[in-house]
Design a protein around this motif. Structure first.
Motif, PDB file in Angstrom:
ATOM      1  N   UNK A  87      33.498  -7.844 102.703  1.00 52.33           N
ATOM      2  CA  UNK A  87      34.235  -9.032 103.141  1.00 52.33           C
ATOM      3  C   UNK A  87      33.652 -10.292 102.504  1.00 52.33           C
ATOM      4  N   UNK A  88      32.312 -10.368 102.456  1.00 51.17           N
ATOM      5  CA  UNK A  88      31.674 -11.540 101.871  1.00 51.17           C
ATOM      6  C   UNK A  88      32.118 -11.703 100.414  1.00 51.17           C
ATOM      7  N   UNK A  91      35.786 -12.710 100.191  1.00 52.14           N
ATOM      8  CA  UNK A  91      35.987 -14.092 100.601  1.00 52.14           C
ATOM      9  C   UNK A  91      35.501 -15.042  99.516  1.00 52.14           C
ATOM     10  N   UNK A  98      39.682 -16.150 106.308  1.00 48.76           N
ATOM     11  CA  UNK A  98      38.775 -15.677 107.359  1.00 48.76           C
ATOM     12  C   UNK A  98      39.456 -14.759 108.390  1.00 48.76           C
ATOM     13  N   UNK A  99      40.678 -15.076 108.858  1.00 46.65           N
ATOM     14  CA  UNK A  99      41.246 -14.213 109.920  1.00 46.65           C
ATOM     15  C   UNK A  99      41.474 -12.778 109.452  1.00 46.65           C
ATOM     16  N   UNK A 101      40.116  -9.832 108.640  1.00 45.78           N
ATOM     17  CA  UNK A 101      38.852  -9.091 108.642  1.00 45.78           C
ATOM     18  C   UNK A 101      39.060  -7.715 109.253  1.00 45.78           C
TER      19      UNK A 101
ATOM     20  N   UNK B 158      40.825  -2.519 115.156  1.00 51.40           N
ATOM     21  CA  UNK B 158      40.782  -2.851 113.727  1.00 51.40           C
ATOM     22  C   UNK B 158      39.898  -4.063 113.447  1.00 51.40           C
ATOM     23  N   UNK B 159      39.736  -4.947 114.420  1.00 48.74           N
ATOM     24  CA  UNK B 159      38.888  -6.118 114.180  1.00 48.74           C
ATOM     25  C   UNK B 159      37.493  -5.944 114.785  1.00 48.74           C
ATOM     26  N   UNK B 162      34.174  -6.216 112.765  1.00 46.94           N
ATOM     27  CA  UNK B 162      33.804  -7.576 112.412  1.00 46.94           C
ATOM     28  C   UNK B 162      33.291  -8.338 113.641  1.00 46.94           C
ATOM     29  N   UNK B 195      23.874 -13.516 105.581  1.00 44.83           N
ATOM     30  CA  UNK B 195      24.518 -13.535 104.268  1.00 44.83           C
ATOM     31  C   UNK B 195      25.976 -13.090 104.371  1.00 44.83           C
ATOM     32  N   UNK B 196      26.297 -12.293 105.396  1.00 48.57           N
ATOM     33  CA  UNK B 196      27.668 -11.812 105.548  1.00 48.57           C
ATOM     34  C   UNK B 196      28.555 -12.745 106.362  1.00 48.57           C
ATOM     35  N   UNK B 197      28.024 -13.893 106.764  1.00 44.59           N
ATOM     36  CA  UNK B 197      28.807 -14.820 107.601  1.00 44.59           C
ATOM     37  C   UNK B 197      28.941 -16.150 106.852  1.00 44.59           C
ATOM     38  N   UNK B 198      30.164 -16.659 106.694  1.00 40.63           N
ATOM     39  CA  UNK B 198      30.334 -17.906 105.950  1.00 40.63           C
ATOM     40  C   UNK B 198      29.549 -19.053 106.594  1.00 40.63           C
ATOM     41  N   UNK B 219      33.320 -18.074 113.525  1.00 40.18           N
ATOM     42  CA  UNK B 219      34.203 -17.011 113.020  1.00 40.18           C
ATOM     43  C   UNK B 219      34.680 -16.119 114.165  1.00 40.18           C
ATOM     44  N   UNK B 222      37.855 -16.964 115.854  1.00 39.95           N
ATOM     45  CA  UNK B 222      39.100 -16.639 115.142  1.00 39.95           C
ATOM     46  C   UNK B 222      39.604 -15.246 115.531  1.00 39.95           C
ATOM     47  N   UNK B 223      38.657 -14.290 115.651  1.00 42.64           N
ATOM     48  CA  UNK B 223      39.069 -12.895 115.848  1.00 42.64           C
ATOM     49  C   UNK B 223      39.097 -12.451 117.311  1.00 42.64           C
TER      50      UNK B 223
END
Lengths: 377, 261
Positions: A87-88, A91, A98-99, A101, B158-159, B162, B195-198, B219, B222-223
């Motif tokens: 994902x990183x 992106x 972002x949504x 995922x 499915x989410x 994450x 590192x995997x999170x904006x 984040x 959002x999910x």
């Protein structure tokens, strides 16, 4: 006689056809002109055993356990925790919103329900194609299928189908490094051919579910370790060329009847194994059967076909120019035999009209060689 | 001298030999069956030996008060508060706990827990159990969860992968924030997760707990809603359709049903 019966007869009585996988399907495209390979693959003959029985065993497609472990380790790392690394990358490099995922693992531990898993993959991807991009982003281990010589072959690729906007992409994770943006061209080609098999199979799946197959992009995303680290990096690879070759070869295998018609009656590659599975058929007899089907040996076969050593032996015996590589074969169009080539080069043979160009090349080469050897002497 | 077989290898060898015995008996080859039985007894003796060795190496090392594997895994899962893969559990263990934990030690954990639950249901305060797939309610591959969690937290939609990644990142960051002097291993783990999170880490190799928590929460918002709806629906279905053991260890797969039938 039906095609299937003819293929069964080629394979031999009571022998189960060897199943295909993406690697073997990809290998089909390496030498599309070879009838021997096309026929044997269509019939599902175990080429490994056949080659061993003729006294020319080869070790193709047997990876070192270290290479396998490295590949699996890298892939597990990239895909772990819902594909967090993946994902990183997506992106950062492709601007995946972002949504999006979603991560759906379509894999299973069990082989006995392959058909059911195919249907599950199909309905998940079709549902995503039906609705907006929020209905799925990454689909891990989808089950796909392709028709090879009239038989459905199920593929369980170690890959991820990825949806970005209204396109699906194949993500292929490979463990060879991309150093300074450049990877080994051979590795990239092999990955591209293998991915093109998945692109075609994924297109079939969407078509099967009543969707436009062109939803699947003809670019694939290659994820590899970056430079000398274990950090993944992603690149697009165009597989249009590989797709064309693959389609052509599959069509050729679908049209296997024509190739079968050209074979002499009663030819079979049956090894007639005894109770312990050891072949009882003589090597000479088997070799005779193999030679009745035309092969097209090129040195590249050595890395792609189990029978390559047998074919090379034959090509050398026949002084075939093709054994010297594709470049030589193309330069010497029409000159099949090295002795003819020598005769044309030294001028002991007068070329026919169609060989004039090749003869000129050969004479020039001969003149150069004589000049250089003269200087050395 | 060759290394003695590990307990997992012995497990496998024992079940292989049992299969061979069955084959020999059905082929009426009693001499072979008797030879294999002797072999089986020897293997079982080795198995008990290996088990004792494993027990003593966990509890008997001087100055190393290490917990049994089951307790350790429970502590780690409680820290993360989400179902986790053995790989993650091992990484967290290396960052916060003393001693060694190898992925292979977790291989049979869930199966042993299931066996224990089925012989004496609810005999333990908690079980290490499976996470369930949201669509088929079967055990999600490779995830370990804790039975005392609410069921919807053990559902994988499915989410969820994450969402759980972000949740566990927040938990890890909070844990590190509470620690006086976090170890380099813990800081490295936090950075790897960040590192995997904006926008979670300012520079390569550096992540502050506060910024990780902030970025992950952003984040997550959002999910979270979509994920919760999917999970709660599945949890309701699971409670209605599945028995106690299945709720913990997953609905039987199609092939298991076929075998039983």
């Amino acid at each position: 006689m039906s095609t299937q019966l003819r293929l069964d007869a080629l394979r031999g009585s009571g022998v189960i056809a060897k199943p295909h996988n993406a690697r073997t399907i990809a290998a089909l495209t390496r030498n599309p002109g070879c009838t021997r390979r096309a026929v044997m693959d269509a019939a599902g003959v175990d080429k490994d055993k056949t080659a061993a029985a003729t006294g020319h065993p080869a070790s193709i497609g047997k990876l070192s356990p270290l290479a396998v472990a490295r590949g699996q380790g890298f892939e597990a790392r990239v895909k772990s925790q819902g594909g967090a690394e993946l994902l990183r990358l997506l992106r950062e490099n492709l601007g995946l919103p972002i949504p999006q995922a979603h991560y759906l693992d379509l894999g299973g531990d069990d082989d006995s329900v392959i058909g059911g898993r195919y249907l599950r993959s199909r309905s998940a991807l079709a549902a995503s194609a039906d609705s907006g991009p929020d209905a799925g982003t990454l689909f891990d281990h989808p089950m796909l299928r392709l028709q090879i010589a009239g038989v459905w072959v199920y593929l369980e690729p170690d890959m991820v189908a990825f949806r970005l906007e209204d396109k699906f992409y194949i993500i292929e994770i490979k463990s060879f490094a991309i150093v300074d943006g450049v990877a080994d061209p051979g590795d990239v080609t092999r990955a591209a051919i293998q991915s093109s098999v998945y692109v075609l199979a994924l297109r079939n799946l969407l078509a099967d579910a009543g969707h436009d197959p062109n939803l699947v992009a003809d670019q694939v995303i290659l994820v590899c370790p970056k430079d000398f680290s274990n950090q993944p990096t992603a690149h697009f690879v165009d597989v249009r060329k590989q797709l064309t070759v693959l389609r052509r070869q599959l069509a050729r295998m679908a049209d296997i009847d024509r190739l079968l018609d050209s074979l002499p009656d009663g030819v079979t590659f049956d090894l007639a194994p005894d109770a312990h599975g050891l072949p009882t058929r003589s090597a000479a007899d088997l070799a005779h059967a193999l030679r009745s089907v035309e092969a097209r040996y090129a040195p590249e076969c050595l890395s792609a076909c189990e029978l390559a050593l047998f074919c090379r032996h034959d090509a050398h015996d026949a002084h075939s120019t093709a054994a010297l590589g594709r470049t030589v074969r193309e330069e010497l169009g029409g000159v099949d035999c090295t002795s003819t080539a020598v005769a044309l080069g030294t001028g002991t043979l007068v070329p026919t009209d169609d060989l004039v160009q090749a003869a000129e090349t050969l004479r020039a080469a001969h003149a150069l060689r004589t000049a250089i050897l003269g200087q050395l002497a | 001298m060759a290394d003695p077989l590990g307990i997992e290898e012995l497990d496998q060898r024992i079940s292989e030999v049992k299969t061979e015995i069955r084959k020999a008996v059905s082929a009426q080859d009693f001499a072979q069956a008797s030879r294999l039985r002797t072999q089986l007894r020897a293997l079982e003796a080795q198995w008990h030996g290996a088990l004792e060795l494993a027990e003593s190496s966990v509890s008997g090392k001087p100055g190393n008060m290490q917990l049994p594997v089951r307790e350790t895994v429970h502590q780690i899962l409680t820290l993360l508060a989400v179902p986790a893969a053995p790989r993650t559990i091992v990484a967290v263990h290396a960052a916060f706990f003393a001693g060694e934990l190898a992925g292979s030690q977790l291989t049979y954990l869930r199966r042993d827990e299931e066996r224990s639950f089925r012989t004496a249901p609810h005999g333990r305060p908690y079980y290490l159990c499976s996470a369930l797939t949201y669509d088929r309610l079967t055990a999600a591959r490779g995830l370990i969860a804790v039975s005392s969690w609410p069921l919807h937290r053990r559902i994988v939609g499915t989410l969820s992968a994450r969402v759980d990644y972000l949740r566990s990142a927040i938990k890890l960051a909070e844990h590190i924030d509470r620690t006086d002097r976090p170890s380099p291993a813990a800081q490295r783990l936090l950075w790897q997760v960040a590192a995997g999170i904006p926008n979670a880490s300012a520079s390569f190799g550096d992540a502050r707990p506060a910024s990780v928590i902030e970025a992950a929460t952003a984040e997550l918002s959002v999910h979270d809603d979509d994920d919760r709806v999917q999970r709660e629906q599945a949890a309701r279905r699971a409670r209605k359709q599945l028995g106690d053991a299945e709720q913990l260890f997953g609905a039987p797969t199609l092939s298991a049903v076929r075998k039983a039938g």
